[in-house]
Design a protein around this motif. Structure first.
Motif, PDB file in Angstrom:
ATOM      1  N   ALA A   1      65.822  53.224  65.893  1.00  0.00           N
ATOM      2  CA  ALA A   1      67.209  53.113  65.440  1.00  0.00           C
ATOM      3  C   ALA A   1      67.312  52.670  63.988  1.00  0.00           C
ATOM      4  N   SER A   2      66.281  52.003  63.495  1.00  0.00           N
ATOM      5  CA  SER A   2      66.323  51.420  62.154  1.00  0.00           C
ATOM      6  C   SER A   2      65.861  52.407  61.091  1.00  0.00           C
ATOM      7  N   THR A   3      66.060  52.018  59.839  1.00  0.00           N
ATOM      8  CA  THR A   3      65.619  52.871  58.727  1.00  0.00           C
ATOM      9  C   THR A   3      64.094  52.900  58.601  1.00  0.00           C
ATOM     10  N   SER A   4      63.397  52.027  59.331  1.00  0.00           N
ATOM     11  CA  SER A   4      61.935  52.073  59.323  1.00  0.00           C
ATOM     12  C   SER A   4      61.417  53.386  59.894  1.00  0.00           C
ATOM     13  N   ALA A   5      62.246  54.057  60.699  1.00  0.00           N
ATOM     14  CA  ALA A   5      61.866  55.345  61.286  1.00  0.00           C
ATOM     15  C   ALA A   5      62.626  56.487  60.615  1.00  0.00           C
ATOM     16  N   SER A   6      62.942  56.317  59.338  1.00  0.00           N
ATOM     17  CA  SER A   6      63.805  57.277  58.640  1.00  0.00           C
ATOM     18  C   SER A   6      63.197  58.676  58.498  1.00  0.00           C
ATOM     19  N   TYR A   7      61.881  58.799  58.672  1.00  0.00           N
ATOM     20  CA  TYR A   7      61.246  60.126  58.577  1.00  0.00           C
ATOM     21  C   TYR A   7      60.707  60.574  59.934  1.00  0.00           C
ATOM     22  N   THR A   8      61.242  59.997  60.998  1.00  0.00           N
ATOM     23  CA  THR A   8      60.772  60.298  62.344  1.00  0.00           C
ATOM     24  C   THR A   8      61.875  60.966  63.152  1.00  0.00           C
ATOM     25  N   THR A   9      61.645  62.209  63.557  1.00  0.00           N
ATOM     26  CA  THR A   9      62.595  62.901  64.422  1.00  0.00           C
ATOM     27  C   THR A   9      61.855  63.913  65.289  1.00  0.00           C
ATOM     28  N   GLY A  10      62.391  64.146  66.467  1.00  0.00           N
ATOM     29  CA  GLY A  10      61.759  65.066  67.411  1.00  0.00           C
ATOM     30  C   GLY A  10      60.500  64.507  68.024  1.00  0.00           C
ATOM     31  N   ALA A  11      60.269  63.207  67.870  1.00  0.00           N
ATOM     32  CA  ALA A  11      59.037  62.586  68.358  1.00  0.00           C
ATOM     33  C   ALA A  11      59.213  62.084  69.790  1.00  0.00           C
ATOM     34  N   VAL A  12      58.098  62.019  70.497  1.00  0.00           N
ATOM     35  CA  VAL A  12      58.079  61.540  71.879  1.00  0.00           C
ATOM     36  C   VAL A  12      57.084  60.391  71.954  1.00  0.00           C
ATOM     37  N   PHE A  13      57.586  59.194  72.202  1.00  0.00           N
ATOM     38  CA  PHE A  13      56.760  57.988  72.212  1.00  0.00           C
ATOM     39  C   PHE A  13      56.517  57.511  73.643  1.00  0.00           C
ATOM     40  N   SER A  14      55.271  57.386  74.014  1.00  0.00           N
ATOM     41  CA  SER A  14      54.927  56.824  75.321  1.00  0.00           C
ATOM     42  C   SER A  14      54.754  55.311  75.198  1.00  0.00           C
ATOM     43  N   ALA A  15      55.307  54.595  76.141  1.00  0.00           N
ATOM     44  CA  ALA A  15      55.107  53.140  76.241  1.00  0.00           C
ATOM     45  C   ALA A  15      54.747  52.882  77.692  1.00  0.00           C
ATOM     46  N   ASP A  16      53.471  53.072  78.004  1.00  0.00           N
ATOM     47  CA  ASP A  16      53.069  53.149  79.408  1.00  0.00           C
ATOM     48  C   ASP A  16      51.754  52.430  79.726  1.00  0.00           C
TER      49      ASP A  16
END
Length: 255
Positions: free
Chosen positions: A235-250
């Motif tokens: 949600a933050s600007t730290s991920a400003s170049y991140t889109t369409g990504a799929v993050f696993s937290a498992d």
């Protein structure tokens, strides 16, 4: 380098479905702590009022709006009331989900299939469209879809739920590709086994847990806050170049 505002959501408006408990609640609290004005949604207004009051007592800005995401007209009202309250939408988190069945795919009724798809796929699809005019106006718009590791590899007993979460991943990528020109980032998080009421049938089953721990690299259940903090990054600007990504937290389940 000044990192003091790297994860700040000051003055941002975040709309979170399924926000009264579990992962949705954790995201709401973390976003509010980061400075966001948070709208939480679930079916019961009384419950939402209690949750909002609890978070307000910590000094957070939180407002509850009851909505059954399976009903399109209620989604329209949810967006309308959010705009009436705060005037904008910068962050959308599609977290609400349904899984009324556990068992073989071939025993899943068409009624259950329709309910799962309505809540887990159609509702995020419609809500993203409804929020689109307002996301376009934001200086840093972000959509976060809460999928599942079942969306990456179908889980036994959760066949159609897994299918719906796979569809949500594809939906995430489709929107990300088309909305990039509007600087709207759309990403997905795939939680593994997280200790919530929703997943209690799994983590409360000793046999299931014993089998899972034999192969899980990080040998414990995840916490809702661990998903919330990943959502904060997206949600933050730290991920400003991140889109369409799929993050696993498992805990490494899908390795």
């Amino acid at each position: 380098m000044d990192l003091s505002n790297a994860f700040s959501l000051n003055d941002k408006v975040a709309l979170i479905t399924g926000g009264s408990r579990g992962i949705g609640y954790a995201i709401a609290e973390i976003f509010a702590a980061a400075g966001a004005k948070v709208v939480i949604s679930s079916r019961k207004q009384e419950t939402l009022n209690q949750i909002a009051d609890k978070l307000k007592s910590k000094g957070y800005e939180v407002f509850g709006i009851a909505c059954n995401v399976g009903k399109i007209e209620e989604l329209e009202t949810l967006v309308k009331m959010t705009i009436e309250k705060y005037g904008s939408i910068d962050i959308l988190v599609n977290n609400a989900a349904s899984n009324p069945v556990f068992g073989p795919i071939h025993e899943t009724s068409l009624e259950a299939f329709d309910k799962i798809m309505q809540v887990n796929v159609k509702a995020p699809f419609e809500l993203m469209k409804l929020c689109y005019p307002f996301l376009k106006k934001s200086s840093s718009p972000s959509v976060i879809n809460i999928s599942s590791i079942g969306g990456i590899s179908p889980e036994f007993g959760l066949g159609i739920y897994s299918v719906s979460k796979s569809a949500l991943i594809s939906l995430t990528k489709g929107f990300a590709k088309e909305w990039g020109s509007n600087k709207i980032r759309v990403n997905a998080i795939c939680p593994g086994l997280i200790k919530t009421k929703f997943s209690e049938p799994l983590w409360s089953n000793e046999k299931t847990m014993d089998e899972m721990m034999k192969t899980l690299p990080i040998k414990r259940i995840g916490s809702p806050d661990e998903i919330g903090l990943m959502a904060l990054f997206l949600a933050s600007t730290s991920a400003s170049y991140t889109t369409g990504a799929v993050f696993s937290a498992d805990g490494g389940h899908t390795i």
